[in-house]
Design a protein around this motif. Structure first.
Motif, mmCIF file in Angstrom:
data_model
loop_
_atom_site.group_PDB
_atom_site.id
_atom_site.type_symbol
_atom_site.label_atom_id
_atom_site.label_comp_id
_atom_site.label_asym_id
_atom_site.label_seq_id
_atom_site.Cartn_x
_atom_site.Cartn_y
_atom_site.Cartn_z
ATOM 1 N N GLU A 1 0.831 -1.209 0.000
ATOM 2 C CA GLU A 1 0.000 0.000 0.000
ATOM 3 C C GLU A 1 0.864 1.257 0.000
ATOM 4 O OE1 GLU A 1 -0.141 -2.421 2.209
ATOM 5 O OE2 GLU A 1 -2.205 -3.150 2.479
ATOM 6 N N ILE A 2 1.884 1.271 0.865
ATOM 7 C CA ILE A 2 2.746 2.449 0.952
ATOM 8 C C ILE A 2 3.581 2.589 -0.328
ATOM 9 C CG2 ILE A 2 4.524 3.607 2.312
ATOM 10 C CD1 ILE A 2 3.609 2.058 4.732
ATOM 11 N N LEU B 1 1.434 4.169 -2.824
ATOM 12 C CA LEU B 1 1.210 5.554 -2.412
ATOM 13 C C LEU B 1 2.400 6.439 -2.781
ATOM 14 C CD1 LEU B 1 -0.573 7.605 -0.946
ATOM 15 C CD2 LEU B 1 0.535 6.914 1.202
ATOM 16 N N LEU C 1 2.217 7.293 -6.396
ATOM 17 C CA LEU C 1 1.152 8.261 -6.634
ATOM 18 C C LEU C 1 1.564 9.662 -6.171
ATOM 19 C CD1 LEU C 1 -1.953 6.155 -5.555
ATOM 20 C CD2 LEU C 1 -1.094 6.573 -7.874
ATOM 21 N N ILE C 2 2.246 9.745 -5.046
ATOM 22 C CA ILE C 2 2.737 11.051 -4.585
ATOM 23 C C ILE C 2 3.734 11.622 -5.589
ATOM 24 C CG2 ILE C 2 4.125 12.185 -2.810
ATOM 25 C CD1 ILE C 2 2.824 10.353 -0.755
ATOM 26 N N TYR D 1 -4.054 -2.750 -7.495
ATOM 27 C CA TYR D 1 -5.204 -2.114 -6.855
ATOM 28 C C TYR D 1 -6.308 -3.144 -6.589
ATOM 29 C CZ TYR D 1 -3.079 1.941 -9.237
ATOM 30 O OH TYR D 1 -2.217 2.875 -9.735
ATOM 31 N N PRO E 1 -9.698 4.073 -1.825
ATOM 32 C CA PRO E 1 -8.611 4.445 -2.749
ATOM 33 C C PRO E 1 -8.389 3.447 -3.872
ATOM 34 C CG PRO E 1 -7.742 3.717 -0.627
ATOM 35 C CD PRO E 1 -9.205 3.845 -0.457
ATOM 36 N N TRP E 2 -8.383 2.159 -3.560
ATOM 37 C CA TRP E 2 -8.010 1.183 -4.584
ATOM 38 C C TRP E 2 -9.121 1.017 -5.623
ATOM 39 C CZ3 TRP E 2 -3.486 1.919 -3.420
ATOM 40 C CH2 TRP E 2 -3.012 1.828 -2.111
#
Length: 273
Positions: free
Chosen positions: A49-50, A53, A56-57, A163, A227-228
């Motif tokens: 997950e991280i 993330l 995406l960041i 996802y 989110p996913w």
């Protein structure tokens, strides 16, 4: 009488170092690069997950660094090269390694080959972009389109099976026989010559700006709450728009060839004798 002094003409002043106004956008680009690399680090620990993330960041930071540069008039060739390097790592190398460690390692040779192809195709796309950056006439760009799927969008699309796995927990989505072809498909989209819509060229009509803000708020809320599932929907929706962007570009091209469509200033100057 003293003879007059001869003034030796000086050459153009050589700019040393990086201008101060370019530090902020380049710092944002560097943060995007660090974020993409951090995604690899968290993937090595199995924190998927991280890891997603972080990628995406990096995409968010990549979307704002150019706007910051234009806002402070800090565009530079150095910044363009740094941005391409950051994109190659954050959206090419990082997703490839994340997907390999998550799924493709089960078929090590074929899986590693697919990961290499994805990272290589992302780098080739960015190299094509840099090679065309100084060209006067760019048909897709002048018409408000991009050539192929941009690297951040390619990374978002490539991680769709991840996802789905995170949202459902079904191991079928982790199968390398699903992830491998999907990753290769995402790589091909990046180096393709299909016309895709450019977000920078989209202009909202004044009467629908409030509705656009409402849609954006709903989208952000959906990403925060689910989110996913939201990322899966966004990626699939983007893929669904590609046939329409191809058709729209063909229509613009036909109008230009017939002399009825608007031509860009660069194209008009290029046609002048």
């Amino acid at each position: 009488m003293r003879p007059p002094r001869l003034r030796v003409p000086r050459g153009p002043r050589v700019q040393r170092g990086i201008p101060l106004r370019t530090i902020l956008p380049n710092a944002v680009t560097a943060l995007a690069l660090c974020s993409g690399l951090s995604g690899i680090r968290f993937a090595m620990d199995g924190k998927w997950e991280i890891a997603v993330l972080m990628v995406l960041i990096a995409g968010i930071l990549d979307g704002i660094d150019g706007r910051i540069a234009r806002l402070v008039h800090g565009e530079s060739r150095f910044g363009a090269e740094l941005d391409s390097l950051s994109d190659a790592i954050s959206f090419g190398v990082a997703p490839a390694l994340i997907l390999f460690m998550w799924s493709l390692h089960d078929v090590s040779r074929v899986g590693w080959l697919i990961a290499l192809v994805y990272a290589l195709f992302c780098a080739l796309r960015l190299a094509r972009f840099n090679a065309q950056i100084d060209q006067t006439v760019q048909p897709h760009k002048s018409a408000g389109f991009l050539t192929g799927v941009p690297a951040p969008a390619g990374a978002v699309i490539a991680m769709v099976p991840l996802y789905l796995w995170l949202s459902t927990g079904l191991e079928e989505f982790r199968s390398p026989w699903l992830v491998g072809p999907w990753t290769a498909f995402s790589a091909i989209l990046m180096i393709s010559s299909v016309a895709t819509w450019s977000g920078a060229s989209l202009k909202l009509r004044q009467r629908i700006r409030f509705e656009a803000i409402a849609v954006l708020v709903v989208l952000v809320a959906a990403i925060v709450s689910a989110p996913w599932q939201s990322l899966t929907g966004i990626a699939l929706l983007y893929l669904a728009t590609i046939p329409f962007s191809i058709r729209a570009y063909r229509r613009v091209r036909r109008l230009r060839e017939a002399g009825r469509g608007p031509a860009s200033a660069a194209e008009r100057s290029a046609r002048e004798p």
